[in-house]
Design a protein around this motif. Structure first.
Motif, mmCIF file in Angstrom:
data_model
loop_
_atom_site.group_PDB
_atom_site.id
_atom_site.type_symbol
_atom_site.label_atom_id
_atom_site.label_comp_id
_atom_site.label_asym_id
_atom_site.label_seq_id
_atom_site.Cartn_x
_atom_site.Cartn_y
_atom_site.Cartn_z
ATOM 1 N N ARG A 171 21.481 25.071 68.195
ATOM 2 C CA ARG A 171 22.693 25.484 68.925
ATOM 3 C C ARG A 171 22.261 25.586 70.368
ATOM 4 N N ILE A 172 22.627 26.601 71.199
ATOM 5 C CA ILE A 172 22.268 26.762 72.637
ATOM 6 C C ILE A 172 21.214 25.685 72.859
ATOM 7 N N VAL A 173 19.970 25.753 72.442
ATOM 8 C CA VAL A 173 19.189 24.813 71.628
ATOM 9 C C VAL A 173 18.376 25.679 70.662
ATOM 10 N N GLY A 174 18.544 25.469 69.393
ATOM 11 C CA GLY A 174 17.770 26.210 68.395
ATOM 12 C C GLY A 174 18.241 27.637 68.173
ATOM 13 N N GLY A 175 19.513 27.916 68.511
ATOM 14 C CA GLY A 175 20.008 29.298 68.456
ATOM 15 C C GLY A 175 20.781 29.655 67.214
ATOM 16 N N ASN A 176 21.289 30.889 67.231
ATOM 17 C CA ASN A 176 22.157 31.392 66.173
ATOM 18 C C ASN A 176 23.498 31.771 66.769
ATOM 19 N N GLU A 177 24.531 31.667 65.941
ATOM 20 C CA GLU A 177 25.857 32.077 66.384
ATOM 21 C C GLU A 177 25.886 33.594 66.547
ATOM 22 N N VAL A 193 16.496 37.886 75.436
ATOM 23 C CA VAL A 193 17.523 37.113 74.742
ATOM 24 C C VAL A 193 18.332 36.321 75.768
ATOM 25 N N VAL A 194 18.663 35.098 75.441
ATOM 26 C CA VAL A 194 19.527 34.245 76.263
ATOM 27 C C VAL A 194 20.755 33.916 75.440
ATOM 28 N N VAL A 195 21.922 33.923 76.086
ATOM 29 C CA VAL A 195 23.157 33.692 75.346
ATOM 30 C C VAL A 195 24.113 32.831 76.160
ATOM 31 N N GLY A 196 24.853 31.979 75.463
ATOM 32 C CA GLY A 196 25.818 31.138 76.165
ATOM 33 C C GLY A 196 26.521 30.157 75.244
ATOM 34 N N TRP A 197 27.407 29.378 75.881
ATOM 35 C CA TRP A 197 28.188 28.361 75.160
ATOM 36 C C TRP A 197 27.708 26.955 75.512
ATOM 37 N N GLY A 198 26.507 26.841 76.075
ATOM 38 C CA GLY A 198 26.028 25.560 76.592
ATOM 39 C C GLY A 198 25.732 24.539 75.498
ATOM 40 N N THR A 199 25.240 23.390 75.953
ATOM 41 C CA THR A 199 25.027 22.279 75.024
ATOM 42 C C THR A 199 23.936 22.618 74.012
ATOM 43 N N LEU A 209 29.726 31.424 70.954
ATOM 44 C CA LEU A 209 28.494 31.732 71.693
ATOM 45 C C LEU A 209 27.272 31.683 70.773
ATOM 46 N N GLN A 210 26.180 31.290 71.374
ATOM 47 C CA GLN A 210 24.910 31.134 70.673
ATOM 48 C C GLN A 210 23.853 31.944 71.407
ATOM 49 N N TYR A 211 22.908 32.526 70.663
ATOM 50 C CA TYR A 211 21.829 33.258 71.320
ATOM 51 C C TYR A 211 20.475 32.838 70.765
#
Ligand code: 4AZ
Length: 255
Positions: free
Chosen positions: A30-36, A149-155, A166-168
């Protein structure tokens, strides 16, 4: 049709064989490699939008002020900008507010990405709730190795599609000195007002820019730039917020 499927599979296999593992995009993430995530976990996160499209993240400093990256808003007319707060999805829910004004740092340099910070003033105020709240500005230089922690709606991959929800990711902070060292590949591109953060297979990516890197409950970084996303040897690069604490406080009052 069946032949086409076989052809596509063959091409995909051939590509997989030639692209080195360390440079191949991580297509599972996700975000890259993230969780919802849910906005109630990150009530300070907002989506900054231009003409109805999500372009960047931002962080709530007070009822009227959003902190983001200068490169997110630079040269965009304020009437094209909106901010969505209080929603896990960038395209619906919460509250969508107009922008009255913004100010980028006077020293913002789009070539070196130094001073990549801006404040945005909303036209109407935010009402705090379980899904809308502030984050404290970082007050000290974060230590090498600290968790964040980093969070966002990015690619979800470099040049991929953005995320509806959103992904973190959890990452570890890398000091400017470490990030510019031969352990990584950026060298002198890392300036003293930057910090890095990384974790294997996890990274901020395009349109996560302007969004928060939070450590110990403080806004420690602002997503700024990087070479690709989650590429080995190239951590995500962030504005080191504690250096801009006075600038943000002063300009939040006058923008
Ligand atoms: C970008 O283009 C971008 N991997 C933001 C963050 C990162 C890379 C690119 C970090 O906005």
């Amino acid at each position: 049709m069946f032949k086409l499927v076989i052809l596509v599979s063959a091409v995909t296999c051939a590509l997989a064989a030639v692209v080195p593992e360390s440079l191949s995009p991580h297509i599972d993430g996700r975000i890259v490699g993230g969780n919802e995530g849910n906005i109630n976990q990150f009530p300070y996160l907002v989506s900054i939008q231009r003409n109805g499209q999500h372009i960047c993240g931002g962080s709530i400093y007070n009822n009227y002020i959003i902190v983001t990256a200068a490169h997110c808003v630079q040269k965009i007319p304020t009437n094209e900008l909106k901010v969505r707060a209080g929603s896990s999805t960038w395209n619906s829910g919460g509250t969508l507010l107009n922008v009255a004004a913004y100010r980028s740092h006077e020293g913002y340099n789009p070539t070196t990405m130094e001073n990549d910070v801006a404040v945005v003033r909303l036209l109407t105020m935010l009402y705090y709730s379980t899904s809308i709240g502030t984050i404290n500005l970082g007050t000290w230089l974060p230590s090498n190795g600290a968790s964040a922690v980093v969070v966002g709606w990015g690619t979800k991959t470099y040049n991929g599609v953005i995320s509806d929800t959103l992904q973190y990711i959890n990452v570890n902070i890398i000091s400017a000195a470490q990030c510019a060292s031969s352990t990584y590949r950026y060298g002198s591109s890392i300036k003293s007002d930057m910090i890095c953060a990384s974790a294997t297979g996890k990274d901020a990516c395009q349109k996560d820019s302007g969004g928060p890197l939070v450590s110990g409950g403080y806004l420690t970084g602002i997503v700024s730039w990087g070479y690709g996303c989650a590429y080995e040897g190239y951590p995500g690069v962030y504005v080191e917020v504690s250096l801009f604490r006075e600038w943000i406080i002063n300009n939040a009052k006058t923008v």
